[in-house]
Design an enzyme around this catalytic site. Structure first.
Site, PDB file in Angstrom:
ATOM      1  N   GLY A 211       0.600  -1.485   0.217  1.00 37.97           N
ATOM      2  CA  GLY A 211       0.524   0.089   0.010  1.00 37.97           C
ATOM      3  C   GLY A 211       0.833   1.173   0.016  1.00 37.97           C
ATOM      4  O   GLY A 211       0.259   2.224   0.469  1.00 37.97           O
ATOM      5  N   GLU A 430      -9.040   4.201  30.981  1.00 32.22           N
ATOM      6  CA  GLU A 430      -8.905   5.324  29.823  1.00 32.22           C
ATOM      7  C   GLU A 430      -8.303   6.832  30.807  1.00 32.22           C
ATOM      8  O   GLU A 430      -7.125   6.630  29.432  1.00 32.22           O
ATOM      9  CB  GLU A 430      -9.758   5.526  28.897  1.00 32.22           C
ATOM     10  CG  GLU A 430     -10.574   4.361  27.823  1.00 32.22           C
ATOM     11  CD  GLU A 430      -9.489   3.597  27.381  1.00 32.22           C
ATOM     12  OE1 GLU A 430      -8.540   4.587  26.873  1.00 32.22           O
ATOM     13  OE2 GLU A 430      -9.784   2.816  27.409  1.00 32.22           O
ATOM     14  N   ASP A 506      -3.617  -4.138  25.889  1.00 31.18           N
ATOM     15  CA  ASP A 506      -2.792  -3.062  26.231  1.00 31.18           C
ATOM     16  C   ASP A 506      -1.546  -4.164  26.919  1.00 31.18           C
ATOM     17  O   ASP A 506      -0.329  -3.701  26.169  1.00 31.18           O
ATOM     18  CB  ASP A 506      -2.722  -2.234  27.067  1.00 31.18           C
ATOM     19  CG  ASP A 506      -3.624  -1.701  27.667  1.00 31.18           C
ATOM     20  OD1 ASP A 506      -4.709  -0.994  25.763  1.00 31.18           O
ATOM     21  OD2 ASP A 506      -5.210  -0.960  28.237  1.00 31.18           O
TER      22      ASP A 506
END
Ligand code: ADP
Ligand code: MG
Ligand code: ZN
Length: 612
Positions: A211, A430, A506
Site C-alpha cells: 500500500g 482510559e 494493552d
C-alpha cells in the site's frame, strides 16, 4: 514435432467424419423418426375412411399410400397402407371428399424446416463440438510443447493515455520518483547518457510494505515515459503445466525487444522470484520460470532500452541471482510515508473530493503515524462517505478525524449495551492511560479520549499524537510508553481493586514492546548489545525469530517480565499521587463520553471548572 498431426490435417479428417455422420443421420435417423410419426394400417381401414369422407390429403407412392385424417379432437395423423390393384381409387376418393388434396409430400414439415433439421443443425452442432475439442486439445498440448502458438504472455500493453497516472499522482516518495525519473529521462534522451558512456540500468526493483504506492509508481512511469509499457503480475506466470511460465517469459521479452525502447513491469515478483532451494520435489514450474527470467535479463542489450521494473514486499525471499547487478541494478525503497509525505498524500487524494476550504491536513497526518498511502486514501474516502451520510455536500475536518478513527478502530457501535458500572471502569481505565502519559515528560501529548465502543472490539481508547515526526525511540520514551500502556489496568486496580479483561490489547502491545527492547534494541541491562531475535519479514508484519539458546530465551522472558513490572509499578505510583485528578477526570469523561486533549489538560492543570 514430426509425429504431431498438423491442425490443418486434423481439420480435414474431422470434416470428412462430419460429412459421413450427417449423411448417416439423414439416411437412417430421420426416416426412423418419420416412421414413428406415421401409423401403419390395413387397406380396409383406408376404404372405410374414404367412405366416411374423412381423408383430407393423400399421396400415392409406388407401393404405399399415405393419407391424412383429422379426428374429432382436431388432431391430424398420417397413416400408411399397402397399395392394392384398385383402378378407380382416384375417382372414388374424389367423390367422397370434394376438397381432397393429392400431394407429392404429405409430411407436414415445410422444406425449410426439414433442411434445417437434416443439414444445418447437425453441421452447426459439429462445428461447435470441433471448437470445444480444439480448445481442450490446445490446453493439453501447450502443457507438453511450449513452442507453437501457445504460451503467449498476456502482458497488457500500456501506453501513455491508458494509465492516466503521472508522477503528480504520487505524493511523497521523492527518492523513488527521482530514481524513476532518471530512467524515464534515459528513455527519452539516450544520447545524453551514451556520450558519457553511462549504461541504462537494466532493472529497478521497488521494495516496500503493501500500500505504499509501488504499483502506482510503475503506472506513473508508464504515464510519463511515452514508450510502450508492458505490465504483468508475477502470478500470471504461474501455470499448472511445467514450461508454460517459461514460455510466457520468453514471449514477453520477445515482444519487449520488438517494441524497444520500452518498459516491462513485473508486479509482485516474489511469486516467481523466490529463492531456489535444493529441496527435492521443489516447484519445477516456478524454477523454470525463474531460470528463464534470469536468462532473458542477461540476454538483451542494455543499450536497446528495455527497462525492467519489478515490485515486491518480500525482498528477502528473492533469489540472490535475481538481485545481482546487471539484472536488477537498482533497488528503490518505497517506505511508509513520513509526516510531510502523509500530508501530501492526503492532499492529493482530497483533490478528488469536495472539501471545506480550511481543513488542517497536518493535524490529520500527525494522527496517522504509520499509515500507508493506501490507508490514507481510504481515510479520505471514508470521510467523503461520512459527509454524504450526514447530508452535507462538503467534507469537513470532523469527517476526517472520525474516519481516521474508523480506519484505526472501526465504526462506532451506537447501540452497544454497556452497564453503568462497566462504563465507569472503562472511563477510569482510559483516564489511567491518559494521566500516566501526561505525567511523564517523554510521552506524546494526549489528543483525544473516548469511551464510545467501536466495531473492532475496542471499548474506548486514548489517542496520543506527537507534535512532529519521530524516527528514533529512546529508552526513556520506550519506558514511558510501557508505563502508559499499563496505566489503564493500574487505574482499575487502584479504584476498583480488581482487574478486567479490558486490558488484553494493552498487555499484548506492552509485551511486544518490552520484548523488542530486550531482544532487538539492546535496551536491557543484562544482554547489552546482542541481537537475540532477527526480523524475517521486514515489510509484512515483521515476524521475528528467536536467535539464541533456550537458556538465554528463558532469561529474556525474565527480563521482559521485569521491564513490564517496573513500568506497571511506575504507573500505579503516578496514579496514586494524582488520585484526585483521576476521579475528577473520569467522572467528566463518563459524562461526556469523548473529550479532547485540551479539555483533559485544562482539568488536569485546574484551569477550568468541571461541569459538576
Ligand atoms: P502497493 O505498494 O501495494 O503496490 P499501490 O501502488 O497499489 O500499493 O497503492 C494502492 C493505493 O494507495 C493507490 O492506488 C493510491 O490510491 C494509494 N497510494 C499509495 N501510495 C500513494 C502515494 N504515495 N501517493 C498517492 N497515493 C498513494
Ligand atoms: Mg502492488
Ligand atoms: Zn487500555
Amino acid at each position: 514435432m514430426n509425429e504431431q498431426k498438423s491442425p490443418k490435417k486434423t481439420l480435414l479428417y474431422y470434416v470428412i467424419l462430419c460429412a459421413v455422420l450427417i449423411l448417416a443421420f439423414n439416411a437412417f435417423i430421420i426416416p426412423s423418426i418419420n416412421r414413428h410419426r406415421i401409423k401403419e394400417t390395413n387397406y380396409s381401414f383406408f376404404l372405410d375412411q374414404i367412405e366416411d369422407g374423412a381423408v383430407e390429403q393423400v399421396q400415392i407412392k409406388d407401393d404405399t399410400i399415405l393419407f391424412k385424417i383429422t379426428d374429432e379432437n382436431g388432431i391430424s395423423r398420417i397413416y400408411s397402407t399397402g397399395k392394392m390393384d384398385d383402378p378407380d381409387l382416384v375417382s372414388r376418393l374424389h367423390d367422397s371428399n370434394k376438397d381432397i388434396e393429392f400431394t407429392q409430400s404429405i409430411e407436414e414439415s415445410s422444406p425449410i424446416t426439414s433442411l434445417l433439421i437434416s443439414w444445418v443443425l447437425p453441421t452447426v452442432f459439429l462445428i461447435v463440438l470441433w471448437n470445444l475439442l480444439m480448445r481442450g486439445m490446445s490446453k493439453r498440448m501447450s502443457g507438453m510443447t511450449n513452442s507453437m502458438s501457445f504460451g503467449k504472455s498476456n502482458a497488457k500493453i500500456y501506453v501513455k493515455a491508458q494509465t492516466g497516472k503521472t508522477f503528480a499522482d504520487v505524493a511523497g516518495q521523492d527518492e523513488a520518483k527521482e530514481a524513476l525519473e532518471e530512467i524515464v529521462d534515459f528513455l527519452h534522451n539516450p544520447d545524453k547518457y551514451a556520450e558519457i558512456g553511462a549504461n541504462l540500468p537494466k532493472g529497478a526493483l521497488l521494495v516496500g510494505p503493501p500500500g505504499t504506492g509501488k504499483t502506482l509508481l510503475a503506472q506513473a512511469v508508464a504515464g510519463e515515459a511515452s514508450v510502450p509499457f508492458f505490465s504483468i503480475s508475477g502470478s500470471e506466470f504461474v501455470e499448472m503445466f511445467v514450461g508454460m511460465g517459461a514460455a510466457k517469459v520468453r514471449d514477453l521479452f520477445k515482444q519487449a525487444n520488438e517494441k524497444a525502447p520500452c518498459i516491462v513491469f513485473i508486479d509482485e515478483i516474489d511469486t516467481i522470484g523466490k529463492k531456489r532451494d535444493g529441496n527435492l520435489g521443489g516447484n519445477d514450474e516456478r524454477e523454470q520460470t525463474l531460470n528463464q527470467l534470469l536468462t532473458e535479463m542477461d540476454g538483451f542489450d542494455g543499450k536497446k532500452g528495455v527497462v525492467i521494473l519489478a515490485a515486491t514486499n518480500r525482498p528477502e525471499s528473492l533469489d540472490p541471482a535475481l538481485l545481482r547487478p546487471g539484472r536488477f541494478d537498482r533497488r528503490i525503497p518505497v517506505e511508509l510515508p513520513d509526516l510531510p509525505g502523509r500530508e501530501a498524500i492526503l492532499r492529493v487524494h482530497s483533490e478528488k473530493i469536495k472539501t471545506d476550504g480550511n481543513i488542517d491536513y497536518n493535524a490529520v497526518a500527525r494522527s496517522t503515524a504509520g499509515a500507508s498511502g493506501a490507508e490514507l486514501a481510504n481515510i479520505i474516502n471514508e470521510a467523503a462517505l461520512r459527509a454524504v451520510r450526514n447530508k452535507r455536500d462538503k467534507v469537513i475536518q470532523s469527517d476526517l478525524e472520525e474516519s481516521v478513527e474508523v480506519v484505526i478502530a472501526g465504526y462506532q457501535r451506537k447501540n452497544a449495551v454497556i452497564s453503568q458500572h462497566e462504563k465507569e471502569i472503562i472511563a477510569y481505565h482510559e483516564i489511567g492511560h491518559a494521566l500516566v502519559a501526561a505525567k511523564q515528560k517523554n510521552s506524546a501529548p494526549v489528543h483525544k479520549i473516548t469511551i464510545v465502543p467501536r466495531t473492532s472490539g475496542a471499548l474506548g481508547y486514548t489517542m496520543q499524537v506527537d507534535e512532529g515526526e519521530k524516527v528514533l525511540m529512546s529508552r526513556e520514551e520506550a519506558m514511558a510508553r510501557l508505563a502508559t500502556l499499563t496505566g489503564g489496568r493500574s487505574a482499575e486496580e487502584l479504584v476498583f481493586n480488581t482487574c478486567t479483561s479490558g486490558a488484553s490489547n494493552d498487555i499484548e502491545q506492552a509485551t511486544k514492546l518490552a520484548r523488542a527492547m530486550v531482544t532487538r534494541y539492546g535496551m536491557s541491562k543484562n544482554f547489552d548489545m546482542t541481537a537475540l531475535e532477527t526480523v524475517s519479514n521486514q515489510y509484512l508484519g515483521g515476524d521475528s525469530t528467536l536467535a539464541c539458546s533456550s537458556d538465554t530465551a528463558a532469561k529474556v522472558d525474565e527480563e521482559v517480565v521485569s521491564l513490564v513490572k517496573s513500568a506497571h509499578e511506575k504507573a500505579v505510583s503516578i496514579l496514586s499521587e494524582n488520585i484526585g485528578k483521576l476521579h475528577e477526570l473520569s467522572s467528566y469523561l463518563l459524562e461526556k463520553e469523548t473529550i479532547t486533549g485540551e479539555e483533559f489538560m485544562n482539568i488536569l492543570n485546574g484551569t477550568a471548572v468541571t461541569a459538576k
